[in-house]
Structure formats: structure tokens, C-alpha cells
Design an enzyme around this catalytic site. Structure first.
Site, PDB file in Angstrom:
ATOM      1  N   ARG A 107       0.882  -1.182   0.000  1.00 34.78           N
ATOM      2  CA  ARG A 107       0.000   0.000   0.000  1.00 34.78           C
ATOM      3  C   ARG A 107       0.910   1.220   0.000  1.00 34.78           C
ATOM      4  NH1 ARG A 107      -5.310   1.176   3.603  1.00 34.78           N
ATOM      5  NH2 ARG A 107      -6.060  -0.215   1.970  1.00 34.78           N
ATOM      6  N   HIS A 134      -7.349   0.900  -6.423  1.00 35.48           N
ATOM      7  CA  HIS A 134      -7.547  -0.018  -5.284  1.00 35.48           C
ATOM      8  C   HIS A 134      -8.224  -1.280  -5.837  1.00 35.48           C
ATOM      9  CE1 HIS A 134      -7.772  -1.428  -1.327  1.00 35.48           C
ATOM     10  NE2 HIS A 134      -8.617  -0.584  -0.764  1.00 35.48           N
ATOM     11  N   GLN A 137     -10.170  -3.854  -3.639  1.00 33.72           N
ATOM     12  CA  GLN A 137     -11.473  -3.366  -3.210  1.00 33.72           C
ATOM     13  C   GLN A 137     -12.510  -3.597  -4.313  1.00 33.72           C
ATOM     14  OE1 GLN A 137     -12.330  -1.906  -0.108  1.00 33.72           O
ATOM     15  NE2 GLN A 137     -14.366  -2.306  -0.947  1.00 33.72           N
ATOM     16  N   ASP A 229     -17.288   7.337  -1.045  1.00 41.39           N
ATOM     17  CA  ASP A 229     -16.038   7.133  -0.298  1.00 41.39           C
ATOM     18  C   ASP A 229     -15.719   8.465   0.382  1.00 41.39           C
ATOM     19  OD1 ASP A 229     -13.583   6.198   0.648  1.00 41.39           O
ATOM     20  OD2 ASP A 229     -12.554   6.385  -1.278  1.00 41.39           O
ATOM     21  N   CYS A 269     -16.407   1.705   0.587  1.00 42.14           N
ATOM     22  CA  CYS A 269     -15.269   0.810   0.819  1.00 42.14           C
ATOM     23  C   CYS A 269     -14.844   0.786   2.282  1.00 42.14           C
ATOM     24  CB  CYS A 269     -14.096   1.247  -0.054  1.00 42.14           C
ATOM     25  SG  CYS A 269     -13.637   2.969   0.234  1.00 42.14           S
TER      26      CYS A 269
HETATM   27  N1   CP Z   1     -11.302  -0.452   2.308  1.00 38.25           N
HETATM   28  C1   CP Z   1     -10.037  -0.535   2.760  1.00 38.25           C
HETATM   29  O1   CP Z   1      -9.112  -0.737   1.993  1.00 38.25           O
HETATM   30  O2   CP Z   1      -9.903  -0.362   4.092  1.00 38.25           O
HETATM   31  P1   CP Z   1      -8.544  -0.228   4.916  1.00 38.25           P
HETATM   32  O3   CP Z   1      -7.969   1.146   4.595  1.00 38.25           O
HETATM   33  O4   CP Z   1      -8.965  -0.332   6.346  1.00 38.25           O
HETATM   34  O5   CP Z   1      -7.612  -1.306   4.500  1.00 38.25           O
HETATM   35  N1  NVA Z   2      -9.933   6.760  -0.916  1.00 37.61           N
HETATM   36  C1  NVA Z   2      -9.558   6.241   0.377  1.00 37.61           C
HETATM   37  C2  NVA Z   2      -9.796   4.771   0.418  1.00 37.61           C
HETATM   38  C3  NVA Z   2      -9.459   4.091   1.711  1.00 37.61           C
HETATM   39  C4  NVA Z   2      -9.691   2.617   1.673  1.00 37.61           C
HETATM   40  C5  NVA Z   2      -8.103   6.563   0.630  1.00 37.61           C
HETATM   41  O1  NVA Z   2      -7.280   6.427  -0.279  1.00 37.61           O
HETATM   42  O2  NVA Z   2      -7.774   6.977   1.740  1.00 37.61           O
END
Ligand code: CP
Ligand code: NVA
Length: 309
Positions: A107, A134, A137, A229, A269
Site C-alpha cells: 500500500r 484499489h 477493493q 467514499d 469501501c
Molecule cells: N477499504 C479498505 O481498503 O480499508 P482499509 O484502509 O482499512 O484497508
Molecule cells: N480513498 C480512500 C480509500 C481508503 C480505503 C483513501 O485512499 O484513503
């Protein structure tokens, strides 16, 4: 169809047939899990390294559990406690980790970094979220739509909010699978043009459609799925104040849902900012699929890992 040895950086790299196969595999894992078959040891003796530059609840825990339930060994690491945090290059890290583990998940803030990691790794690399995509997801989202609606093709999906990483992956997923997606964002927060063009191309093949608007009602009218989101993604904290102003009118609340189809399902998400992009009554309502989405992360990830390894 050949999955072995492939990574997952974006769903653009997978065909609709391959995505369908991943979903079918995930459904099978879920069924077997509920039938009491908790461990299916297809990753026995294998290790998966998960690297996080940003916080995570769902991704980290579901991936660790997925690897464990497949009989493998997960290793979660914070980017900054690795030598990466002291300046060792991504390329060198990729080459070294490839000697120890069978798969690397990461990540990252910058999408380019996951691309570099994949370029120098000799094992498959999975994108656990970047600023652009993502994909894990989106796979769980597709599975959830399939469970709730019985199909993906022809389903009308409305995105309301930021044209961000989750929006991009959902757009790619829907366009490939023949859904109709309408994306409503404030002006200046539209999804990437490049991603949109790829989706338009995919829609021509799949029979789906994609449309952008700055009007949430236009997106939600008659929608089978309404998805939102956060307005401030990880790494955008400095823009928080401006974003809160710019996104006014984009909250998913009961009033907005009134425009959707009678059998609308609500998706997010997570993590959610209750009272900001979504109200409590919407996220806690009977139409809310958010807990199923979170659950399906586990089963889709088991599917991906079992197929690519
Ligand atoms: N939806 C998702 O990726 O959640 P986290 O940021 O908790 O991993
Ligand atoms: N758009 C959000 C998604 C988190 C799962 C982020 O990148 O923080």
C-alpha cells in the site's frame, strides 16, 4: 486463462473472463468457509509480505487472514520500519524480498512506487491501494453486487463523491463487466482522463456505459447501486478544509437516495466518515452492503492469492 505468476497492480490488466473466474473462485471459497472448511492449504510453505506506507484495517487484516486460511505465512510490515524508510531503494528492496517470499503486497502513496516494486520483483506484486487504484477493493465490490443483484451486467451504478483511487478501480471493474456507471464529482475532482478513456474503450466491448457529471442527482436517478467514499483520502489531509467546502451537496443521505431505484443498495469501501460523506441512517439502513463488501475482501483475496501463486 493463465494466472500463475501474475501480479495485480490494476484490474486493467485482467480480462472480463478472468475477473469472472476470480469471482467464481471467491464464491467457492466463501461457500466452503461457511460449510466449515476454514483452512484450504493451497499456500502451504509459502510466505506473503505485506508492506504498508499508510494505515489500514480491512486490507491488512483480511490479507493476513487470507494467507493464514490458505495455509501460508503472512508478514505485515510498516514501510518506515523497513530500510525503505531510511532510503534503501524500492528496486533493491524488491530484489531482496523476492529471495524470501512468494508474493509482495504493498500500500503506497504514489502509484509509480507500486509499479517500480513490481518491475524489480521476481514474485507477483499486489496493489493494496495506491493514490490511483484499489483493485482488491473493486473485486470485493463486484462480488457484493453479484450477491445482492444476481448480476453485474446492466446494473446501474452511481458514484457520488471524489474521483479517487476507489472510484477509478470501480470504473474499470464496471466498464469491463458491462455495468452502467455514472460518476458524480464536484468540479475539479473528476476521475483521471486517462482512466476514463480506457473505461470508454472497455464499455464499447462489454456493452456497459460510463458517464461523468457534477450533479449527484443526475448520477443517482434510477440507480441500483449508490457508492461513496471519503472526501479526504489518506495523504490529502492538508486539503481537508477546502475539500469539505467543495464537496458540500455530495453527501449520500436519505434525500439523495430517494432518487435511486426502489431496490437500491448502498456501498462504501470504508472507513466511513459518518455525518460527512454519508449519514448514519444510510450506512446503517437495510440497503447498506458495506459489511458484505468488507467480508468479501477476504474471499476475493483468497481467490487472487490461490490463482496467482
Ligand atoms: N477499504 C479498505 O481498503 O480499508 P482499509 O484502509 O482499512 O484497508
Ligand atoms: N480513498 C480512500 C480509500 C481508503 C480505503 C483513501 O485512499 O484513503
Amino acid at each position: 486463462m493463465r494466472f500463475k505468476g501474475r501480479g495485480l497492480i490494476t484490474l486493467q490488466d485482467y480480462s472480463s473472463g478472468e475477473i469472472e473466474f476470480i469471482l467464481r473462485t471467491a464464491m467457492n471459497f466463501k461457500e466452503r468457509y461457511y460449510a466449515g472448511e476454514r483452512i484450504i492449504p493451497v499456500l502451504e510453505g509459502r510466505s506473503v509480505c505485506l508492506i504498508f506506507q499508510k494505515p489500514s484495517t480491512r486490507t491488512r487484516v483480511s490479507f493476513e487472514v487470507a494467507v493464514a486460511q490458505l495455509g501460508g505465512h503472512p508478514i505485515s510490515l510498516n514501510w518506515f520500519e523497513l530500510q525503505l524508510g531510511r532510503g534503501e531503494t524500492i528496486a533493491d528492496t524488491a530484489r531482496v524480498l523476492s529471495k524470501y517470499v512468494d508474493c509482495i503486497g504493498a500500500r503506497v502513496y504514489r502509484h509509480e512506487d507500486i509499479v517500480t516494486l513490481a518491475e524489480y520483483s521476481s514474485v507477483p506484486v499486489v496493489n493494496l491501494l495506491s493514490d490511483k487504484f484499489h483493485p482488491c477493493q473493486a473485486l470485493a465490490d463486484l462480488m457484493t453486487i453479484l450477491e445482492w443483484k444476481g448480476r453485474i451486467r446492466g446494473v446501474n451504478v452511481a458514484w457520488v463523491g471524489d474521483g479517487n483511487n476507489v472510484a477509478h478501480s470501480l470504473m474499470v471493474a464496471c466498464s469491463k463487466m458491462g455495468a452502467n456507471i455514472r460518476v458524480a464529482t464536484p468540479r475539479g475532482y473528476e476521475p483521471d482522463r486517462e482512466v476514463l478513456e480506457i473505461c470508454e474503450e472497455d464499455c464499447r466491448r462489454s456493452g456497459g456505459s460510463i458517464m461523468l457529471t457534477n450533479n449527484p442527482i443526475e448520477a443517482v436517478r434510477g440507480a441500483d447501486v449508490v457508492y461513496t467514499d471519503v472526501w479526504v483520502s489518506m495523504g490529502q489531509e492538508e486539503e481537508a478544509e477546502k475539500r469539505m467546502r467543495d464537496f458540500r451537496g455530495f453527501q449520500v443521505n436519505r434525500e439523495l437516495l430517494e432518487y435511486a431505484s426502489e431496490n437500491v443498495m448502498f456501498m462504501h469501501c470504508l472507513p466511513a466518515h459518518r455525518g460527512v460523506e454519508v449519514t448514519d441512517d444510510v450506512i446503517d439502513g437495510s440497503w447498506s452492503a458495506v459489511w458484505d463488501q468488507a467480508e468479501n475482501r477476504l474471499h476475493t483475496e483468497k481467490a487472487v492469492l490461490s490463482l496467482i501463486l
